[in-house]
Design an enzyme around this catalytic site. Sequence first.
Site, PDB file in Angstrom:
ATOM      1  N   GLU A 213      -7.109   3.496  -5.513  1.00 13.84           N
ATOM      2  CA  GLU A 213      -8.338   3.840  -4.787  1.00 13.84           C
ATOM      3  C   GLU A 213      -8.793   5.211  -5.255  1.00 13.84           C
ATOM      4  OE1 GLU A 213      -9.788   4.531  -0.174  1.00 13.84           O
ATOM      5  OE2 GLU A 213      -7.902   5.390  -0.870  1.00 13.84           O
TER       6      GLU A 213
ATOM      7  N   ASP B   4      -3.167   4.464  -2.406  1.00 17.00           N
ATOM      8  CA  ASP B   4      -4.151   5.101  -1.542  1.00 17.00           C
ATOM      9  C   ASP B   4      -4.538   6.475  -2.085  1.00 17.00           C
ATOM     10  OD1 ASP B   4      -5.520   5.190   1.171  1.00 17.00           O
ATOM     11  OD2 ASP B   4      -4.293   7.008   1.271  1.00 17.00           O
TER      12      ASP B   4
ATOM     13  N   HIS C  91     -10.960  -1.816   4.747  1.00 13.66           N
ATOM     14  CA  HIS C  91     -10.635  -1.273   6.067  1.00 13.66           C
ATOM     15  C   HIS C  91     -11.246   0.097   6.324  1.00 13.66           C
ATOM     16  CE1 HIS C  91      -7.894   0.616   3.309  1.00 13.66           C
ATOM     17  NE2 HIS C  91      -7.535   1.470   4.225  1.00 13.66           N
ATOM     18  N   ASP C  92     -11.976   0.660   5.352  1.00 15.12           N
ATOM     19  CA  ASP C  92     -12.525   2.012   5.485  1.00 15.12           C
ATOM     20  C   ASP C  92     -14.036   2.047   5.659  1.00 15.12           C
ATOM     21  OD1 ASP C  92     -10.203   3.581   5.374  1.00 15.12           O
ATOM     22  OD2 ASP C  92     -10.154   3.536   3.190  1.00 15.12           O
TER      23      ASP C  92
ATOM     24  N   ASP D 198       0.842  -1.195   0.000  1.00 15.53           N
ATOM     25  CA  ASP D 198       0.000   0.000   0.000  1.00 15.53           C
ATOM     26  C   ASP D 198       0.878   1.246   0.000  1.00 15.53           C
ATOM     27  OD1 ASP D 198      -2.230   1.673   0.322  1.00 15.53           O
ATOM     28  OD2 ASP D 198      -3.177   0.279   1.711  1.00 15.53           O
TER      29      ASP D 198
END
Length: 547
Positions: free
Chosen positions: A276, A207, A337-338, A105
């Site tokens: 993302e 990200d 995870h968000d 990431d």
Amino acid sequence: MNSQNDSRNQPWWRGGVIYQVYPRSFQDSNGDGIGDLAGITQRLDHIAALGVDAIWISPFFKSPMKDFGYDVSDYCDVDPMFGTLGDFKTLLARAHALGLKVMIDQVLSHCSDQHPWFVESRASRDNPKADWFVWADARHDGTPPNNWLSIFGGSAWQWDTRRRQYYLHNFLSSQPDLNFHNPEVQDALLATVKFWLELGVDGYRLDAINFCFHDAALRDNPGRGVPLVEDPSAPSSNPYSWQHHRYDKSQPEALGFLRRLRKLVDQYDDTTMVGEIGDEAGLTMMADYTGGSDKLHMAYCFTLLGALHSAPFLHDVIDQFQRVAGDGWPCWALSNHDVARVSTRWGGEHPDPRLLRLAAAFQMSLRGTICLYQGEELGLPEASIAFEDLQDPYGISMWPELKGRDGCRTPMPWATEAPHAGFSTAPRCWLPVPPEHRPLAVDRQQGNASSLLSYFTQLLHWRRDQPALWQGDMDLLPMDEQVLAFVRTARDQHLLCAFNFSDAPATLVLPADWSSARLLEGSGLKGARIEGAAIVFEPWGGLFLQA
């Protein structure tokens, strides 16, 4: 490495399945209550047995952990909390031995305010890194330069007394945004990307990649008021969603940087990138960012990460993307995870197990790459975390309407009866293991033919043998109020995928050219049968037909 721009890249990612690991919560190997790299290595057999192609590991770089690793203070080293660079190399070697690719990431749009780059930049207005971040003078009344907002609440501008200027932060004030209009910044970040490629990583999850560039003129975003439809990335209780984010992100200059990034990554064999995209036009941007084979390999947005999951909604999402996709490539996730876990988002407080199986089969049938978040294979519900146990700064600041992201980040349950469900031997973990997760632990589901874990494993292995699902074209059948149906076609296979996204029985008349199709067994999906010229569905039932 292949030094030629046309590297020998095998598109393993195209139609593959990626398993996301949140390292703080996967496995603690040293008893400090926090997951680590050695713990991931310890549990790689579980991931490999599922039948996925790759793992994506959320950030493990050096960081003050204000945003749990998404605030990087050193892009080229491992935070001691997670281990050492040697631990990462061990993980990489073990994953490769198991046939798993490893994606890491990278947080490129911003870093920590403790990163040496920012420490130097904020020291004065004339140092070598003075314009490596987004600095701006106050307006004549001392207020911030414009109306841009932080996703985590309040203004996106933070006053700095050293420079007597504001700096931009789209997230926490301790996460200053890098100035991508400066070519030196791009060069420095590309060097960090190259560092991990040289170590042998197989790709990147990028990200907030659409946040890299801002409008150089710092124009105000137009307002839109309280949105009528909830945005999964910023609900209406967060004023961030009350603006059209026309100028603070998603700028056209980003495409030029992505081409530079792709040119670098393509110098290394069998590598890939997934970006993302957090934007109200996410589906269109997925196509823009992945089209042409010179930018990202694939991208995902938040469209399927909300609560909506009716057949008409899902039909519309697929249709929207297919109309703009061109040669772009999607990555489809139902959890990460968000956002709250799909079990709770789609299934409520007491999710029907049939819905969880249907959701998995639907996801595995989509044209694109698939991303699974750790614990989805167990059907973990969203955890309810007491305020005093919250760790997420987003949840702490937005409580009680928004409880943050801790509920989907709790430790992975491995053993029902073990302390902390086998995650750690520490007296206390960084987040508690919810009692309702214990009966869903891996040891309880493993070897149980009727468990969700067994279903996921069966489905993933079955999917590998269906070329239409991982490489075929996709054509939607007409919209139906209950049933989502589409046809996947590869050279050697023709499949009809049909899913009843409702809690009531349903019937779908078969297209004329499918009247003699046969049921394709082996996926584990149940709850539908052929009766004459129609498919009859039980609630949350589905099937696969082969022509």
